[in-house]
Design a protein around this motif. Sequence first.
Motif, short mmCIF file in Angstrom:
data_model
loop_
_atom_site.label_atom_id
_atom_site.label_comp_id
_atom_site.label_asym_id
_atom_site.label_seq_id
_atom_site.Cartn_x
_atom_site.Cartn_y
_atom_site.Cartn_z
N MET A 77 -9.77 -20.03 -3.91
CA MET A 77 -9.13 -20.46 -5.15
C MET A 77 -8.25 -19.35 -5.71
SD MET A 77 -11.04 -21.23 -8.79
CE MET A 77 -10.22 -20.88 -10.33
N ILE A 78 -7.03 -19.72 -6.09
CA ILE A 78 -6.11 -18.77 -6.71
C ILE A 78 -5.93 -19.15 -8.18
CG2 ILE A 78 -3.78 -17.82 -6.73
CD1 ILE A 78 -3.58 -18.55 -3.76
N ALA A 79 -6.23 -18.21 -9.06
CA ALA A 79 -5.98 -18.39 -10.49
C ALA A 79 -4.76 -17.58 -10.86
CB ALA A 79 -7.20 -17.94 -11.31
N GLY A 80 -3.74 -18.24 -11.40
CA GLY A 80 -2.49 -17.56 -11.74
C GLY A 80 -2.30 -17.47 -13.24
N VAL A 81 -1.91 -16.31 -13.73
CA VAL A 81 -1.71 -16.09 -15.16
C VAL A 81 -0.22 -15.91 -15.44
CG1 VAL A 81 -2.22 -14.60 -17.13
CG2 VAL A 81 -3.98 -15.01 -15.38
N LEU A 82 0.34 -16.79 -16.25
CA LEU A 82 1.76 -16.71 -16.61
C LEU A 82 1.97 -15.80 -17.81
CD1 LEU A 82 2.86 -20.46 -16.33
CD2 LEU A 82 3.27 -18.62 -14.67
N LYS A 83 3.15 -15.21 -17.86
CA LYS A 83 3.55 -14.46 -19.05
C LYS A 83 3.99 -15.45 -20.11
CE LYS A 83 6.87 -10.92 -20.58
NZ LYS A 83 7.98 -10.02 -20.16
N GLU A 84 3.49 -15.27 -21.32
CA GLU A 84 3.81 -16.19 -22.40
C GLU A 84 5.25 -16.00 -22.86
OE1 GLU A 84 1.61 -18.49 -23.50
OE2 GLU A 84 0.06 -17.73 -22.11
N GLN A 85 5.80 -17.06 -23.46
CA GLN A 85 7.15 -16.98 -24.00
C GLN A 85 7.18 -16.05 -25.22
OE1 GLN A 85 9.47 -20.75 -24.11
NE2 GLN A 85 7.57 -21.74 -23.48
N LEU A 86 8.38 -15.62 -25.58
CA LEU A 86 8.55 -14.75 -26.74
C LEU A 86 7.96 -15.41 -27.98
CD1 LEU A 86 12.15 -13.31 -26.29
CD2 LEU A 86 9.98 -12.09 -26.05
N GLN B 103 -16.43 -12.93 -7.93
CA GLN B 103 -16.90 -14.28 -7.60
C GLN B 103 -16.10 -14.91 -6.47
OE1 GLN B 103 -16.69 -15.85 -11.77
NE2 GLN B 103 -18.81 -16.45 -11.38
N GLY B 104 -15.18 -14.14 -5.90
CA GLY B 104 -14.39 -14.65 -4.80
C GLY B 104 -13.11 -15.34 -5.20
N LEU C 235 -16.17 -24.59 -13.33
CA LEU C 235 -15.23 -25.10 -12.32
C LEU C 235 -15.28 -24.33 -11.01
CD1 LEU C 235 -12.01 -25.53 -14.54
CD2 LEU C 235 -13.84 -27.18 -14.15
N ILE C 236 -15.94 -23.18 -10.99
CA ILE C 236 -15.95 -22.33 -9.80
C ILE C 236 -17.28 -22.48 -9.06
CG2 ILE C 236 -15.84 -19.97 -8.94
CD1 ILE C 236 -14.17 -19.26 -11.42
N LYS C 237 -17.20 -22.85 -7.80
CA LYS C 237 -18.38 -22.93 -6.94
C LYS C 237 -18.09 -22.15 -5.66
CE LYS C 237 -20.28 -25.78 -9.86
NZ LYS C 237 -21.35 -25.32 -10.77
N GLU C 238 -18.77 -21.01 -5.54
CA GLU C 238 -18.60 -20.14 -4.36
C GLU C 238 -17.13 -19.80 -4.11
OE1 GLU C 238 -20.56 -22.04 -1.11
OE2 GLU C 238 -22.56 -21.80 -1.99
N GLY C 239 -16.44 -19.49 -5.19
CA GLY C 239 -15.04 -19.07 -5.09
C GLY C 239 -14.04 -20.19 -5.00
N ASP C 240 -14.50 -21.44 -4.96
CA ASP C 240 -13.60 -22.58 -4.87
C ASP C 240 -13.52 -23.32 -6.20
OD1 ASP C 240 -13.00 -22.19 -2.15
OD2 ASP C 240 -14.80 -23.28 -1.53
N LEU C 241 -12.43 -24.04 -6.38
CA LEU C 241 -12.24 -24.83 -7.59
C LEU C 241 -12.86 -26.21 -7.39
CD1 LEU C 241 -10.88 -24.99 -10.43
CD2 LEU C 241 -8.85 -25.90 -9.27
#
Length: 376
Positions: free
Chosen positions: A1-10, A28-29, A337-343
Amino acid sequence: MIAGVLKEQLGENRVSLVPEIVKQLVKQGVTVWIEPDAGARAYYPDDSYIQAGAAVKSAHEILQQADIILSIQIPEQAAWQMIPPGKVVAGVYQPLYNAVLMQQWADRQLTTFSLDSIPRTTRAQSMDVLSSQANISGYKAVLLAAWKYSRYLPMFMTAAGSIAPAKVLILGAGVAGLQAVATARRLGAVVEVFDTRPAVREEVMSLGARFIEVEGAADASAAGGYAVEQSANYKEKQQAKIAESIAKADIVITTAQIPGRKAPVLITTDMLEKMKAGSVIVDLAAATGGNTTRTENNDTVVHNGVTIIGDSNLPSSMPADASKLYAKNVYNFLQLLIKEGDLVLNFSDDIVQGACITHSGTITNERLKQAESVKP
């Protein structure tokens, strides 16, 4: 699972995850991607994320490849239109105010979790972003008002004479209101509080404030911790009580909001014109219309000598701690939502189901389904 964090707008200085939480997710993987400078305005540089185990990736890569995309505020249209069908987005999206957009996201087959829709139950307290951020709003509202106010808040006795303490009126004794009470009392002000719920009287009085009660309020016990619409007769009595207190107030903090509706007007133009010159109002309901007739969102106006500050996003002005608390809320929610590193989307969980707004091409939130602006 990849969790991506966006930069917020101004205009939004917070960030969805802080390095401390990233480190826990990596253990947690979970693979965590951060957009460049996503945490810079909250004083979390890219290096701190890299040291915690995250990778810095472009917004395009995150939008295209992350399994769950984290953004506190709604991303700009050009960004969310790049998200492929089937992806998950999570943030604070005020779905009842953004019903049309939520339908568009449903049409794009996105799964949307709006954390401001998490059920306000005992089990969900550690995920309650509304409470963690409202706490900051109440604290900062008093400091902002004190900074704008032209006199002392506490009582002072000096050789040159005595200064009476400021009188602070707080409309609404939810999380923000109670923190405002505590902060104003610590600064030495005399505080009065109005709320439609008699049940909060003890909390208000325990903090050293006077509770103003109006009889005949509608029962809010089944509203999940939110305010409810009141009768016309009650509103009339309410305004009479507020008018009496506001004429004596030096500082007013307003917090009253009803989910999915315009904020109730508690302070009329006539009341404003009877307030003392130099008094200050901080309106935390500005984003949904405001609790005064003269509130402008994200702006400060002066009416008849009264300064009215409209700001519903004060947590953004304390981004380091606000992000830390928000990220902890997100982490606790992600544990569902996370089970063994998966969504894994477990909709049998009442919290997961309650926070979900769109899934598999449809609006899933019951309250939003009833909104007039959502297509049938």
